[in-house]
Design an enzyme around this catalytic site. Structure first.
Site, short mmCIF file in Angstrom:
data_model
loop_
_atom_site.label_atom_id
_atom_site.label_comp_id
_atom_site.label_asym_id
_atom_site.label_seq_id
_atom_site.Cartn_x
_atom_site.Cartn_y
_atom_site.Cartn_z
N ARG A 42 4.27 -19.03 -19.56
CA ARG A 42 3.63 -17.73 -19.86
C ARG A 42 3.79 -16.75 -18.70
O ARG A 42 4.58 -15.81 -18.78
CB ARG A 42 2.14 -17.96 -20.19
CG ARG A 42 1.48 -16.83 -20.98
CD ARG A 42 1.11 -15.62 -20.18
NE ARG A 42 0.30 -15.91 -19.02
CZ ARG A 42 0.06 -15.04 -18.02
NH1 ARG A 42 0.55 -13.83 -18.06
NH2 ARG A 42 -0.68 -15.40 -17.00
N ASP A 43 3.10 -16.98 -17.61
CA ASP A 43 3.16 -16.08 -16.46
C ASP A 43 4.59 -16.00 -15.93
O ASP A 43 5.06 -14.93 -15.53
CB ASP A 43 2.20 -16.59 -15.37
CG ASP A 43 1.98 -15.60 -14.25
OD1 ASP A 43 1.37 -15.99 -13.24
OD2 ASP A 43 2.41 -14.44 -14.37
N HIS A 234 -4.33 -19.51 -7.59
CA HIS A 234 -3.07 -19.09 -8.23
C HIS A 234 -2.35 -18.25 -7.18
O HIS A 234 -2.54 -17.03 -7.11
CB HIS A 234 -3.44 -18.27 -9.48
CG HIS A 234 -2.28 -17.82 -10.29
ND1 HIS A 234 -2.04 -18.27 -11.57
CD2 HIS A 234 -1.29 -16.92 -10.04
CE1 HIS A 234 -0.97 -17.68 -12.07
NE2 HIS A 234 -0.49 -16.85 -11.17
N HIS A 236 0.81 -16.57 -5.15
CA HIS A 236 2.18 -16.08 -5.26
C HIS A 236 2.88 -16.27 -3.94
O HIS A 236 2.27 -16.20 -2.87
CB HIS A 236 2.18 -14.61 -5.69
CG HIS A 236 2.06 -14.46 -7.18
ND1 HIS A 236 2.39 -13.30 -7.84
CD2 HIS A 236 1.68 -15.32 -8.15
CE1 HIS A 236 2.20 -13.46 -9.15
NE2 HIS A 236 1.76 -14.67 -9.35
N CYS A 267 7.83 -11.17 -8.71
CA CYS A 267 6.70 -10.31 -8.41
C CYS A 267 6.89 -9.04 -9.21
O CYS A 267 7.90 -8.35 -9.03
CB CYS A 267 6.63 -10.01 -6.92
SG CYS A 267 5.33 -8.84 -6.51
#
Lengths: 331, 333
Positions: A42-43, A234, A236, A267
């Site tokens: 998904r992400d 979560h 990055h 990103c």
């Protein structure tokens, strides 16, 4: 008699014996097990330039299920007008082989999305709040408060239908528009999501700017409002800080980590910069720390290799890169 | 325990104490966070790009480029820049211009320029070329030692003894390295006790600092902590450094755990120069930019200007016709 300062000080000294993690030494205690929440389908895919067909998504999710991941975020019930990569949400949801014991949450930004998700067979949904007003406005075109009210509706409907809800807070360590974000604000939003029934709150360093110091400060604030067992991170990897940030989160008692196979998902705020931390690299670190994840790293890497081939891109996972040149050594 | 206040006796049952005084639990949580936040106030970053980095790059760069790189790095605030290696050009052609580089760079005040000297011949050549600091490379793995410098660990120590003794006479400080501090590409896992033994010997021979290298980058914070725990028993923490490779993406997490354990010297390479010599194409050295970014975020002083390091990294990547390995630099682009 009440405790006075001397008694408390002596008490804490005695407690240092019982809580070795309080002592200022290297023996920081870590969780025995960590639940990895795989957000690649998904992400990850949502933020990739190339759109892959539903069959490829389904194959990816099935491979990830076989790799032992306990939670795999399958798709997003957001309007295809905004996120064309997720237009095949229903097909994907209905097409995957749901492995027993594995959860397949889906994003539901509003009640409409929630209803469509449940119709398509979803048993767990996710809602996305933000700790930054500007980000909320630009991302979902409403204030943080308005978004929380929207989510209250989803949470209420989910409760009535026995559907679990996971909450996300984005911009926990910085906002691409506002810059610094106050830990207190993150704690506030996390608290609201938890209070409305989210069983878990995932704290997202959306732009990857966070470093371990900021992570510690933020988690300290949030832990005062939400039990640590209900928190996830979560991170990055846009600035290469993800694994270090995850490490301190583990040291602070967090035992749920979101990551994305092959580090899928650039990103969205910096073309070409990396985004999600790679699941392979996270699992490598956790296994090296003696932490159980239930994940088979080799099968995970197979899934990563598969999706990278489909996307015609190189993996962002360092472990996968190293593996392409030599057998994986795990120490 | 007659004189011990009742409250203290009571708190031996910590659960009861926490129950009666919930604020205490919160204090303990804060204490715990404070312990995790136990970082050094300042960290010395040792820049190894011009030597370890360039030595392991496929492309060879001309002397002029090396000199320019080092001069740019000298402007960044980096306190130590490993300039070159006085090793035979037969083995390491990338470093054939060692004397020229050392003589060509502008020696900035407050910056040290150690050079590698694997033997007495290299040491003499380094001193002739004006070296004021040298480095020797030991190994915690016999096989690696044999394959790398064609002798046993014991024989290598005989060599180092000579170098360190001569260096001492010439008032030249010596830095020691221990490669394969976590694992060896040939032997696999390396016992922390062996690493501690080698580090101790280097320190006792006279090395002012010993850098512990995760040569293959396989280390994770767990194996890193186990190794460091052993080594700090034999060598003072303030004489230790970590040299982490990022081949498996673990470097920053490993650096972090080292900082939490009191290490305050970190080796890194601008732009993450220097691939892994054992897995062609895989990454090697951790990027100075990414390390400094983390240290800045932690409020740890380094004296380093990150933008200038990024700039130096851009320069050398252009010269090498390759993209940077630094995530911070990539984002900056």
């Amino acid at each position: 008699m009440g405790l006075n300062r001397v008694h408390v000080h002596v008490g804490v000294q005695l407690l240092r014996v019982h809580f070795p993690q309080v002592a200022a030494s290297a023996g920081k205690s870590l969780p025995e097990k960590v639940k990895i929440v795989e957000v690649g389908p998904r992400d990850g895919l949502q933020n990739e330039k190339t759109i892959v067909p539903a069959e490829v998504k389904i194959c990816l999710i099935d491979m990830l299920s076989e790799a032992g991941l306990p939670v795999i975020e399958a798709t997003s019930f957001v309007s295809p007008k905004w996120v064309p990569q997720m237009a095949d949400q229903v097909e994907v949801m209905k097409g995957i082989s749901k492995k027993p014991g594995v959860n397949y949450p889906v994003l539901t930004p509003n009640l409409k999305g929630f209803q469509a998700a449940v119709k398509a067979g979803a048993t767990e949904v996710a809602i996305f709040g933000a700790a930054s007003e500007l980000f909320s406005k630009k991302n979902i075109n409403c204030s943080v408060e308005e978004s929380l009210q929207r989510f209250e509706e989803v949470a209420k409907a989910a409760k009535e239908q026995g559907v679990a809800v996971r909450g996300y807070v984005s911009c926990v360590l910085g906002c691409p528009y506002e810059g610094k974000v106050a830990p207190g604000k993150v704690a506030q939003v996390a608290k609201r999501l938890y209070a409305m029934g989210c069983y878990e709150i995932s704290l997202g360093d959306t732009t990857g700017v966070g470093t371990p110091g900021g992570m510690i400060e933020m988690l300290e604030a949030v832990k005062h409002e939400v039990p640590v067992e209900a928190l996830a991170v979560h991170c990055h990897d846009t600035y290469g800080q993800a694994l270090a940030n995850i490490l301190v989160a583990l040291q602070m008692g967090i035992s749920v980590v979101d990551s994305s196979v092959a580090g899928l998902g650039g990103c969205p705020y910096a073309q070409g910069a990396s985004g999600n931390v790679a699941t392979e690299d996270v699992v490598y670190m956790l296994h090296g720390l003696g932490i159980q994840t239930g994940v088979d790293l080799a099968k995970l890497m197979d899934a990563g290799a598969f999706i990278c081939q489909s996307l015609n891109r190189r993996t962002s996972s360092k472990v996968a890169q190293a593996a392409s040149f030599q057998a994986i050594l795990q120490f | 325990m007659g004189n011990v206040p009742a409250a203290v006796k009571h708190c031996l049952s910590h659960e009861a104490l926490a129950q009666e005084h919930p604020w205490l639990l919160r204090w303990l949580v804060d204490e715990k966070s404070a312990a995790i936040c136990d970082f050094p106030k300042a960290v010395k970053v040792v820049e190894v790009g011009p030597r370890d980095g360039l030595q392991n790059e496929k492309e060879m760069v001309p002397t002029g480029v090396k000199i320019q790189l080092i001069d740019m790095l000298s402007e960044t605030g980096l306190p130590v820049i490993e300039a070159t290696s006085f090793v035979s050009s037969k083995w390491v052609p990338q470093m054939a211009d060692h004397a020229e580089v050392l003589k060509g760079i502008s020696l900035a005040p407050h910056v040290r320029y150690p050079v590698l000297t694997p033997n007495m011949q290299g040491f003499h050549a380094a001193v002739d070329a004006g070296a004021t600091e040298v480095a020797v490379f030991g190994s915690a793995s016999e096989t690696f030692c044999k394959n790398n410098i064609n002798c046993s660990i014991e024989e290598s120590f005989q060599r180092f003894k000579e170098i360190i003794s001569s260096a001492k006479q010439a008032h030249i400080p010596v830095r020691g390295y221990v490669s394969c501090a976590v694992a060896c590409p040939y032997e696999g896992h390396v016992e922390p006790a062996k690493v501690a033994e080698v580090a101790k010997r280097l320190y006792e021979l006279g090395c002012y600092e010993v850098s512990l290298c995760d040569t293959t980058g396989v280390g994770t914070p767990g194996s890193m902590a186990s190794m460091l725990k052993c080594v700090v028993k034999e060598v003072p923490t303030n004489a230790l450094a970590v040299h982490c490779h990022d081949t498996y993406g673990q470097a920053l997490a490993n650096v972090l755990i080292a900082l939490q354990m009191g290490i305050s010297v970190v080796d890194s390479s601008v732009a993450g120069l220097g691939g892994c010599p054992f897995a062609k194409g895989a990454t090697g050295n951790v990027s100075t930019e990414d390390v400094v970014y983390m240290l800045n975020g932690l409020g740890i002083e380094t004296g380093v200007n990150l933008s200038k390091v990024i700039h130096a990294g851009e320069f050398i990547c252009k010269a090498l016709n390759r993209s940077t390995n630094s995530k911070v630099a990539q984002k900056n682009n």
